[in-house]
Design a protein around this motif. Structure first.
Motif, mmCIF file in Angstrom:
data_model
loop_
_atom_site.group_PDB
_atom_site.id
_atom_site.type_symbol
_atom_site.label_atom_id
_atom_site.label_comp_id
_atom_site.label_asym_id
_atom_site.label_seq_id
_atom_site.Cartn_x
_atom_site.Cartn_y
_atom_site.Cartn_z
ATOM 1 N N ILE A 1 37.785 42.830 34.548
ATOM 2 C CA ILE A 1 38.312 41.672 34.459
ATOM 3 C C ILE A 1 38.963 41.475 35.853
ATOM 4 N N GLU B 1 43.217 49.510 43.649
ATOM 5 C CA GLU B 1 43.636 48.451 42.521
ATOM 6 C C GLU B 1 43.648 49.438 40.986
ATOM 7 N N GLU C 1 43.978 50.508 37.371
ATOM 8 C CA GLU C 1 43.664 49.691 35.919
ATOM 9 C C GLU C 1 43.403 51.239 35.044
ATOM 10 N N ASP D 1 39.601 50.145 41.031
ATOM 11 C CA ASP D 1 38.778 49.220 41.483
ATOM 12 C C ASP D 1 38.895 49.327 42.665
ATOM 13 N N LYS E 1 32.453 44.751 45.713
ATOM 14 C CA LYS E 1 32.806 45.846 44.554
ATOM 15 C C LYS E 1 32.323 47.351 43.871
HETATM 16 MG MG LIG Z 1 39.940 44.784 39.718
#
Ligand SMILES: [Mg+2]
Ligand SMILES: O=C(O)/C=C/C(=O)CC(=O)C(=O)O
Length: 219
Positions: free
Chosen positions: A19, A68, A70, A99, A120
């Protein structure tokens, strides 16, 4: 679902669904509009970096690699068109995930209207912790997420899942209205603010409250 299978979610799961822009402060820090419905993208399962399995590898052409932190939700049983009211029944457990994002490659792709797959989804872009059984996290909508780089005294990320724009039942229901969720799939629920760069030789330490901690070097 057998606990031992869930414990090896990354071997059995077929998808990593992420997300984006799910925390107001993070959307703002990257200058993005606040989404009116969940935005998601996929990473391949070859992106997994298991605990203790080595270092994050900076992908070719990247000179701005971001972390990141998460909360990861591990799906426990298959489902599609899942209503929000029963969505939490499909959760098998949780994990801590990072991430990793090649921010410069992502920016380049965004400008051209291209997908974010390279930025990503490169190998090692999804470091994860061990599987956390569902009943260990009584309230997944109130969990401290934190991340530190090297021995810095200041945390780089210091957020709480209570600040998610879209909560876990909404996320599961929304994704499953488009794609069948399968046992072992992992959903990354978005990152709080504070994302930033790391370089070769740095060590990232991240945690989910006191429940999980991972330490990952950058190669
Ligand atoms: Mg992310
Ligand atoms: O829209 C952007 O510029 C960047 C978005 C992200 O990298 C989104 C995430 O992965 C996230 O919010 O966790």
């Amino acid at each position: 679902m057998q606990t031992e299978r869930l414990a090896q979610f990354s071997k059995f799961g077929k998808k990593i669904i992420c997300i984006a822009r799910n925390y107001l402060d993070h959307a703002k820090e990257l200058g993005n509009a606040v989404p009116s419905e969940p935005v998601f993208f996929l990473k391949p399962t070859t992106a997994y970096l298991q605990p203790g399995a080595g270092a994050i590898k900076i992908p070719p052409g990247c000179s701005n690699l971001h972390f990141e932190v998460e909360l990861g939700v591990v799906i426990g049983k298959p489902g599609s068109n899942i209503p929000e009211s029963t969505a939490l029944d499909f959760v098998g457990g949780y994990t801590l995930a990072i991430d990793m994002t090649a921010r410069d490659l992502q920016e380049k792709a965004k400008k051209k209207g291209h997908p974010w797959s390279i930025a990503k989804g490169f190998d090692t872009s999804c470091p994860v912790g061990h599987f956390i059984a569902k009943d260990v996290i009584k309230d997944p909508s109130n969990v401290h997420l934190w991340l530190r780089v090297n021995e810095e005294s200041q945390l780089r990320q210091d957020g709480n899942t209570s600040d998610m724009i879209f909560k876990i039942p909404t996320i599961i229901s929304y994704i499953s209205s488009f794609m069948t969720l399968e046992e072992g799939d992992l959903i990354l629920t978005g990152t709080p603010s504070g994302v930033g760069p790391v370089k070769s030789g740095d060590v990232i330490t991240a945690g989910l409250a006191e429940l999980a901690e991972i330490k990952v070097p950058v190669e």
